[in-house]
Design a protein around this motif. Structure first.
Motif, PDB file in Angstrom:
ATOM      1  N   THR A  11      88.528  83.722 -28.383  1.00  0.00           N
ATOM      2  CA  THR A  11      88.453  82.260 -28.421  1.00  0.00           C
ATOM      3  C   THR A  11      89.239  81.627 -27.285  1.00  0.00           C
ATOM      4  N   PHE A  12      90.292  82.323 -26.802  1.00  0.00           N
ATOM      5  CA  PHE A  12      91.042  81.779 -25.668  1.00  0.00           C
ATOM      6  C   PHE A  12      90.902  82.662 -24.425  1.00  0.00           C
ATOM      7  N   ALA A  13      89.759  83.350 -24.339  1.00  0.00           N
ATOM      8  CA  ALA A  13      89.443  84.095 -23.117  1.00  0.00           C
ATOM      9  C   ALA A  13      89.304  83.117 -21.955  1.00  0.00           C
ATOM     10  N   ALA A  14      89.477  83.615 -20.749  1.00  0.00           N
ATOM     11  CA  ALA A  14      89.565  82.752 -19.566  1.00  0.00           C
ATOM     12  C   ALA A  14      88.333  81.897 -19.336  1.00  0.00           C
ATOM     13  N   ASP A  15      87.154  82.350 -19.795  1.00  0.00           N
ATOM     14  CA  ASP A  15      85.934  81.586 -19.515  1.00  0.00           C
ATOM     15  C   ASP A  15      85.400  80.842 -20.730  1.00  0.00           C
TER      16      ASP A  15
ATOM     17  N   PRO B 213      85.110  77.749 -23.533  1.00  0.00           N
ATOM     18  CA  PRO B 213      85.295  76.296 -23.454  1.00  0.00           C
ATOM     19  C   PRO B 213      86.458  75.766 -24.286  1.00  0.00           C
ATOM     20  N   HIS B 214      86.827  76.469 -25.368  1.00  0.00           N
ATOM     21  CA  HIS B 214      87.893  75.980 -26.245  1.00  0.00           C
ATOM     22  C   HIS B 214      89.184  76.791 -26.086  1.00  0.00           C
ATOM     23  N   ARG B 215      89.328  77.403 -24.915  1.00  0.00           N
ATOM     24  CA  ARG B 215      90.509  78.243 -24.709  1.00  0.00           C
ATOM     25  C   ARG B 215      91.814  77.444 -24.785  1.00  0.00           C
ATOM     26  N   LEU B 216      91.798  76.195 -24.338  1.00  0.00           N
ATOM     27  CA  LEU B 216      93.020  75.396 -24.377  1.00  0.00           C
ATOM     28  C   LEU B 216      93.445  75.121 -25.826  1.00  0.00           C
ATOM     29  N   LEU B 217      92.490  74.784 -26.677  1.00  0.00           N
ATOM     30  CA  LEU B 217      92.796  74.516 -28.088  1.00  0.00           C
ATOM     31  C   LEU B 217      93.382  75.745 -28.766  1.00  0.00           C
ATOM     32  N   PHE B 218      92.676  76.866 -28.679  1.00  0.00           N
ATOM     33  CA  PHE B 218      93.119  78.064 -29.377  1.00  0.00           C
ATOM     34  C   PHE B 218      94.372  78.656 -28.731  1.00  0.00           C
ATOM     35  N   GLY B 219      94.476  78.567 -27.419  1.00  0.00           N
ATOM     36  CA  GLY B 219      95.675  79.057 -26.757  1.00  0.00           C
ATOM     37  C   GLY B 219      96.904  78.248 -27.137  1.00  0.00           C
ATOM     38  N   THR B 220      96.748  76.934 -27.268  1.00  0.00           N
ATOM     39  CA  THR B 220      97.872  76.081 -27.666  1.00  0.00           C
ATOM     40  C   THR B 220      98.325  76.400 -29.087  1.00  0.00           C
ATOM     41  N   VAL B 221      97.375  76.617 -29.982  1.00  0.00           N
ATOM     42  CA  VAL B 221      97.723  76.969 -31.368  1.00  0.00           C
ATOM     43  C   VAL B 221      98.477  78.295 -31.399  1.00  0.00           C
TER      44      VAL B 221
ATOM     45  N   PRO C 239      95.255  86.537 -20.921  1.00  0.00           N
ATOM     46  CA  PRO C 239      94.103  86.578 -21.829  1.00  0.00           C
ATOM     47  C   PRO C 239      93.012  87.520 -21.346  1.00  0.00           C
ATOM     48  N   MET C 240      92.029  87.703 -22.205  1.00  0.00           N
ATOM     49  CA  MET C 240      90.819  88.420 -21.821  1.00  0.00           C
ATOM     50  C   MET C 240      90.072  87.584 -20.793  1.00  0.00           C
ATOM     51  N   GLY C 241      89.366  88.244 -19.885  1.00  0.00           N
ATOM     52  CA  GLY C 241      88.644  87.514 -18.854  1.00  0.00           C
ATOM     53  C   GLY C 241      87.352  86.900 -19.357  1.00  0.00           C
TER      54      GLY C 241
END
Length: 260
Positions: A48-52, A54-62, A107-109
């Motif tokens: 969900t927070f892989a580099a490509d 779309p919602h990586r910022l949301l899940f990465g922040t959580v 993160p995963m690419g």
């Protein structure tokens, strides 16, 4: 008294932070509200927070917020932890949070569950994920061992009591997620989500450990303070005996009255 209140506030804060972490660590539940396009049954949560994505910022922040809560909660709980296995256990919990931060920063690419040709074995992310698992199971093992060596006057360890039962479930579900690395994908998403629920249960036990390890010491300090207060010197003529009537004889056959 101030030290007692400080310990109580730290214990309460640690407990709350670890409960918050238990919820945040299962951010895969957001996939029921946010359309990610990733299949729950066959995708890793870290996709969900892989580099490509779309919602990586949301899940990465959580994920980062969860890691911060774990580190802060462990640090607060460790302030009053006795030296030995229990303190080492809290250190492992804090290390778990630190490795989780690295897991997000490396993160995963791409998302292998939906992108053909995307390798599941990103070496950096795989390494940080392995460190997360290592520190998790190290914390369970340390608390479990600490529970077998209770100190005098120390309350029973909630985390240590349940660690031997939770650890095999958590470890088995973690092992079940490695199918894609062995060329047998499928079902790893379900296994990982079971694993994340087991980690949430561990955080709840740690919250109970942080909160329950202190009330006994508070009572002991309060009782010790009361005992010290009861040992103060009683001035002459003050106290229960001073109120008793004087039964000694008076007059010529005893103590001469005043004026004679």
């Amino acid at each position: 008294m101030r030290r007692c209140l400080a310990r109580g506030a730290a214990a309460a804060a640690a407990s709350v932070l670890l409960c918050v972490a238990a919820v945040l660590y299962n951010d895969w539940l957001l996939q029921f509200c946010v359309t990610t396009g990733l299949p729950q049954a066959s995708s890793y949560v870290s996709e969900t927070f892989a580099a490509d994505q779309p919602h990586r910022l949301l899940f990465g922040t959580v994920e980062l917020a969860c890691s911060a809560a774990v580190i802060a909660g462990a640090a607060l709980a460790a302030r009053s932890a006795p030296w030995g296995l229990t303190l080492a256990g809290w250190g492992a919990v804090a290390a778990f949070g630190g490795c989780s931060v690295l897991d997000v920063l490396l993160p995963m690419g791409c998302a292998p569950s939906v992108e053909h040709g995307c390798p599941p074995d990103n070496i950096q992310h795989t390494t940080t994920s392995g460190l997360v698992e290592f520190t998790l199971f190290a914390s369970m093992a340390l608390f479990g061992l600490a529970a077998r060596r209770p100190g005098p006057g120390r309350p029973e360890s909630a985390a240590g009591r349940w660690a031997p039962y939770l650890m095999p479930v958590s470890m088995a579900s973690a092992i079940a997620t490695v199918g894609p690395y062995l060329g047998h994908p499928g079902g790893q998403g379900i296994a990982q989500r079971i694993h994340l629920v087991s980690i949430a249960a561990w955080f709840i036990l740690l919250a109970a450990e942080a909160r329950g390890a202190h009330p006994l010491s508070w009572r002991q300090e309060r009782e010790a303070g009361s005992a010290r207060g009861g040992m103060r010197e009683v001035p002459a003529g003050v106290g229960p005996l001073s109120s008793l009537p004087d039964t000694r004889p008076s007059g010529r056959h005893g103590r001469p009255p005043e004026g004679e």
